[in-house]
Design a protein around this motif. Structure first.
Motif, PDB file in Angstrom:
ATOM      1  N   MET A  61       0.828  -1.211   0.000  1.00 34.60           N
ATOM      2  CA  MET A  61       0.000   0.000   0.000  1.00 34.60           C
ATOM      3  C   MET A  61       0.860   1.258   0.000  1.00 34.60           C
ATOM      4  O   MET A  61       0.632   2.195   0.757  1.00 34.60           O
ATOM      5  CB  MET A  61      -0.963   0.021   1.220  1.00 34.60           C
ATOM      6  N   MET A  87      -5.475  -5.153  -7.718  1.00 36.97           N
ATOM      7  CA  MET A  87      -5.736  -3.917  -8.444  1.00 36.97           C
ATOM      8  C   MET A  87      -5.289  -2.709  -7.607  1.00 36.97           C
ATOM      9  O   MET A  87      -5.490  -2.678  -6.399  1.00 36.97           O
ATOM     10  CB  MET A  87      -7.257  -3.873  -8.668  1.00 36.97           C
ATOM     11  N   HIS A  88      -4.683  -1.729  -8.281  1.00 37.84           N
ATOM     12  CA  HIS A  88      -4.385  -0.461  -7.626  1.00 37.84           C
ATOM     13  C   HIS A  88      -4.775   0.657  -8.579  1.00 37.84           C
ATOM     14  O   HIS A  88      -4.969   0.427  -9.773  1.00 37.84           O
ATOM     15  CB  HIS A  88      -2.899  -0.341  -7.284  1.00 37.84           C
ATOM     16  N   GLU A  89      -4.869   1.865  -8.029  1.00 38.94           N
ATOM     17  CA  GLU A  89      -5.162   2.999  -8.893  1.00 38.94           C
ATOM     18  C   GLU A  89      -4.426   4.227  -8.386  1.00 38.94           C
ATOM     19  O   GLU A  89      -4.101   4.344  -7.207  1.00 38.94           O
ATOM     20  CB  GLU A  89      -6.670   3.264  -8.977  1.00 38.94           C
ATOM     21  N   CYS A 143      -4.552   5.852  -3.809  1.00 35.86           N
ATOM     22  CA  CYS A 143      -5.239   4.679  -4.338  1.00 35.86           C
ATOM     23  C   CYS A 143      -6.533   4.570  -3.541  1.00 35.86           C
ATOM     24  O   CYS A 143      -6.508   4.383  -2.331  1.00 35.86           O
ATOM     25  CB  CYS A 143      -4.388   3.423  -4.164  1.00 35.86           C
ATOM     26  N   HIS A 148      -7.156   0.764   0.838  1.00 40.37           N
ATOM     27  CA  HIS A 148      -5.790   1.118   0.427  1.00 40.37           C
ATOM     28  C   HIS A 148      -5.399   2.525   0.881  1.00 40.37           C
ATOM     29  O   HIS A 148      -4.327   2.724   1.459  1.00 40.37           O
ATOM     30  CB  HIS A 148      -5.644   1.010  -1.095  1.00 40.37           C
ATOM     31  N   MET A 153      -1.891   4.491   1.357  1.00 39.29           N
ATOM     32  CA  MET A 153      -1.488   4.502  -0.049  1.00 39.29           C
ATOM     33  C   MET A 153      -1.754   5.891  -0.625  1.00 39.29           C
ATOM     34  O   MET A 153      -2.791   6.150  -1.238  1.00 39.29           O
ATOM     35  CB  MET A 153      -2.226   3.407  -0.819  1.00 39.29           C
TER      36      MET A 153
END
Ligand SMILES: [Cu+2]
Length: 160
Positions: A61, A87-89, A143, A148, A153
């Motif tokens: 994270m 998945m991350h963004e 994220c 997260h 994050m």
């Protein structure tokens, strides 16, 4: 993963009813000259960027780097790289906006959203985002996948 897929199908069927607004997006053949000014800048053509910044996202994270310094007005091409298994963004914004958005994601985790200031990146993949920070100050990237952001994050953009 399933909810992303369902949301994508529903969004496609209803021609973007899940989108927040009529904002340009790189993958939709966008006219960047019409990009909306936000409190943290505006979408810009990544092809016009003089600087490319690779940002790694991990399952610990964290973003690497977690702090970026940018010149005001400079067009930056962000390449978020997902080094993890989930998945991350990378979502750009002010701290207030990111917090609000994170809350919304917690309440509606099925919501599909896609705007020029965010990139959703599958494990092992990378994304691309062109952005011009038009105001000096401190901005952030987070994220917003539930849990997260809360786990830290988040990264900081200092615009000089
Ligand atoms: Cu994440």
């Amino acid at each position: 993963m399933k909810h992303w897929l369902i949301a994508a199908i529903v969004a496609a069927a209803s021609s973007g009813a899940f989108a927040h607004g009529e904002k340009p997006h790189a993958s939709k053949g966008v006219d960047y000259s019409k990009a909306e000014e936000t409190p943290f800048g505006r979408a810009a053509d990544p092809k016009k960027a003089k600087r490319t910044i690779r940002v790694e996202m991990t399952d610990q994270m964290r973003f690497h780097p977690a702090e970026i310094t940018i010149k005001r007005g400079e067009i930056v091409r962000f390449i978020p790289v997902n080094k993890g298994q989930v998945m991350h963004e990378m979502v750009l914004g002010t701290m207030d906006e990111l917090k609000k958005h994170a809350e919304m994601m917690k309440k509606h985790p099925e919501m599909e959203h896609d705007e020029p200031h965010m990139a959703h990146v599958a494990p092992g993949k990378s994304g691309e985002m062109g952005w011009q920070f038009t105001k000096a100050g401190e901005f952030f990237y987070g994220c917003l996948i539930p849990g997260h952001f809360e786990a830290g994050m988040i990264g900081k953009v200092i615009v000089k």
